[in-house]
Design a protein around this motif. Structure first.
Motif, PDB file in Angstrom:
ATOM      1  N   LEU A  20      63.551 -31.854 -33.346  1.00 35.26           N
ATOM      2  CA  LEU A  20      64.200 -30.579 -33.060  1.00 35.26           C
ATOM      3  C   LEU A  20      63.224 -29.438 -32.861  1.00 35.26           C
ATOM      4  CD1 LEU A  20      67.249 -30.777 -35.445  1.00 35.26           C
ATOM      5  CD2 LEU A  20      67.157 -31.205 -32.999  1.00 35.26           C
ATOM      6  N   SER A  21      61.965 -29.634 -33.172  1.00 30.26           N
ATOM      7  CA  SER A  21      60.993 -28.559 -33.013  1.00 30.26           C
ATOM      8  C   SER A  21      60.257 -28.673 -31.686  1.00 30.26           C
ATOM      9  CB  SER A  21      60.004 -28.558 -34.183  1.00 30.26           C
ATOM     10  OG  SER A  21      59.254 -29.757 -34.173  1.00 30.26           O
ATOM     11  N   SER A  22      60.885 -29.264 -30.690  1.00 24.34           N
ATOM     12  CA  SER A  22      60.309 -29.366 -29.357  1.00 24.34           C
ATOM     13  C   SER A  22      60.247 -27.992 -28.716  1.00 24.34           C
ATOM     14  CB  SER A  22      61.153 -30.304 -28.502  1.00 24.34           C
ATOM     15  OG  SER A  22      61.085 -31.597 -29.021  1.00 24.34           O
ATOM     16  N   PRO A  23      59.488 -27.865 -27.613  1.00 24.33           N
ATOM     17  CA  PRO A  23      59.348 -26.558 -26.985  1.00 24.33           C
ATOM     18  C   PRO A  23      60.683 -25.936 -26.596  1.00 24.33           C
ATOM     19  CG  PRO A  23      57.801 -28.121 -26.034  1.00 24.33           C
ATOM     20  CD  PRO A  23      58.707 -28.890 -26.948  1.00 24.33           C
ATOM     21  N   ALA A  40      56.099 -18.382 -18.116  1.00 21.80           N
ATOM     22  CA  ALA A  40      55.638 -19.734 -17.804  1.00 21.80           C
ATOM     23  C   ALA A  40      55.870 -20.673 -18.976  1.00 21.80           C
ATOM     24  CB  ALA A  40      54.158 -19.712 -17.445  1.00 21.80           C
ATOM     25  N   GLU A  41      56.126 -21.927 -18.653  1.00 25.52           N
ATOM     26  CA  GLU A  41      56.312 -22.973 -19.660  1.00 25.52           C
ATOM     27  C   GLU A  41      55.598 -24.219 -19.171  1.00 25.52           C
ATOM     28  OE1 GLU A  41      57.574 -24.751 -23.114  1.00 25.52           O
ATOM     29  OE2 GLU A  41      57.959 -22.680 -22.590  1.00 25.52           O
ATOM     30  N   ASP A  42      54.763 -24.810 -20.031  1.00 23.75           N
ATOM     31  CA  ASP A  42      54.083 -26.059 -19.705  1.00 23.75           C
ATOM     32  C   ASP A  42      55.062 -27.202 -19.960  1.00 23.75           C
ATOM     33  OD1 ASP A  42      52.069 -27.878 -19.038  1.00 23.75           O
ATOM     34  OD2 ASP A  42      51.383 -28.021 -21.111  1.00 23.75           O
ATOM     35  N   ILE A  43      55.398 -27.940 -18.912  1.00 17.69           N
ATOM     36  CA  ILE A  43      56.404 -28.991 -19.003  1.00 17.69           C
ATOM     37  C   ILE A  43      55.781 -30.314 -18.579  1.00 17.69           C
ATOM     38  CG2 ILE A  43      58.661 -29.775 -18.182  1.00 17.69           C
ATOM     39  CD1 ILE A  43      59.380 -26.855 -17.681  1.00 17.69           C
ATOM     40  N   SER A  76      57.491 -24.715  -9.776  1.00 14.59           N
ATOM     41  CA  SER A  76      56.437 -25.486 -10.443  1.00 14.59           C
ATOM     42  C   SER A  76      55.086 -24.899 -10.050  1.00 14.59           C
ATOM     43  CB  SER A  76      56.501 -26.956 -10.028  1.00 14.59           C
ATOM     44  OG  SER A  76      56.052 -27.109  -8.697  1.00 14.59           O
ATOM     45  N   SER A  77      54.028 -25.363 -10.710  1.00  9.38           N
ATOM     46  CA  SER A  77      52.684 -24.884 -10.377  1.00  9.38           C
ATOM     47  C   SER A  77      52.260 -25.353  -8.986  1.00  9.38           C
ATOM     48  CB  SER A  77      51.678 -25.342 -11.434  1.00  9.38           C
ATOM     49  OG  SER A  77      51.716 -26.742 -11.562  1.00  9.38           O
ATOM     50  N   TYR A  78      52.980 -26.326  -8.416  1.00  4.54           N
ATOM     51  CA  TYR A  78      52.695 -26.808  -7.069  1.00  4.54           C
ATOM     52  C   TYR A  78      53.507 -26.070  -6.008  1.00  4.54           C
ATOM     53  CZ  TYR A  78      50.381 -30.563  -9.552  1.00  4.54           C
ATOM     54  OH  TYR A  78      49.554 -31.273 -10.388  1.00  4.54           O
ATOM     55  N   ASP A 102      52.546 -26.117 -15.404  1.00  3.93           N
ATOM     56  CA  ASP A 102      53.219 -24.856 -15.718  1.00  3.93           C
ATOM     57  C   ASP A 102      54.355 -24.612 -14.734  1.00  3.93           C
ATOM     58  OD1 ASP A 102      51.698 -24.149 -17.905  1.00  3.93           O
ATOM     59  OD2 ASP A 102      50.230 -23.042 -16.725  1.00  3.93           O
ATOM     60  N   TYR A 103      55.525 -24.350 -15.273  1.00  5.14           N
ATOM     61  CA  TYR A 103      56.683 -23.953 -14.483  1.00  5.14           C
ATOM     62  C   TYR A 103      56.921 -22.487 -14.784  1.00  5.14           C
ATOM     63  CZ  TYR A 103      57.641 -28.752 -13.189  1.00  5.14           C
ATOM     64  OH  TYR A 103      57.543 -30.008 -12.648  1.00  5.14           O
TER      65      TYR A 103
END
Length: 165
Positions: A20-23, A40-43, A76-78, A102-103
């Protein structure tokens, strides 16, 4: 044996808490009309992500002012676009990330004279946090085998680790 059973309970509690402590990002921010704010969020690749956003109405009993509109884009970063909404008060998105990285969720406030300041609620969950845990909480238990192997031990999960239904 009490000690092995206690160890099993601690292992189950630790595992559920870790899952439960996921991003997850839940935040409220202010945005002036005519300006942009990006988050931004690293996914990880193949991770589920869900997001929900809404403008907080400054006058609860009245309709939302016309100046309170957003344009939202998630990329997305792309450079791949995963969500786009124009001139909205609220919205949501969900997707499985095709590539790791990074999104970015960018919010543009409609340019308005006189300037207005928007308050935006934004909730962004990825990975295990994006799963609908209300169904798990409704089940009310997690089954696990004790280390003696003679019978199953039922662990009550409701409210033990902050499930909300």
């Amino acid at each position: 044996m009490i000690i092995p059973r206690l160890n099993l309970y601690l292992l189950v509690i630790t595992t559920v808490t870790g899952l439960l402590s996921s991003p997850s990002k839940s935040l409220r921010f202010e945005l002036e009309s005519g300006h942009t704010k990006c988050i931004a969020e690293d996914i990880k690749s193949n991770s589920m992500t869900v997001g929900k956003y809404s403008i907080v109405n400054p006058h609860d009993s009245q309709p939302m002012p016309e100046s309170h509109k957003l344009t939202v884009r998630v990329t997305s970063s792309y450079g791949n676009s995963y969500h786009y909404s124009e001139r909205v008060e609220s919205g949501q998105f969900a997707f499985t990330a095709a590539e790791a990285g990074d999104y970015m969720a960018c919010f543009w406030a409609v340019d308005h004279k006189p300037n207005a300041t928007l308050t935006v609620d934004f909730d962004w969950k990825t990975g295990v946090a994006a799963k609908d845990w209300s169904n798990v909480a409704k089940k009310g238990s997690v089954d696990a085998c004790n280390d003696e192997g003679d019978k199953d031990v039922e662990f009550k999960a409701n409210n033990a680790v902050g499930f909300t239904g």
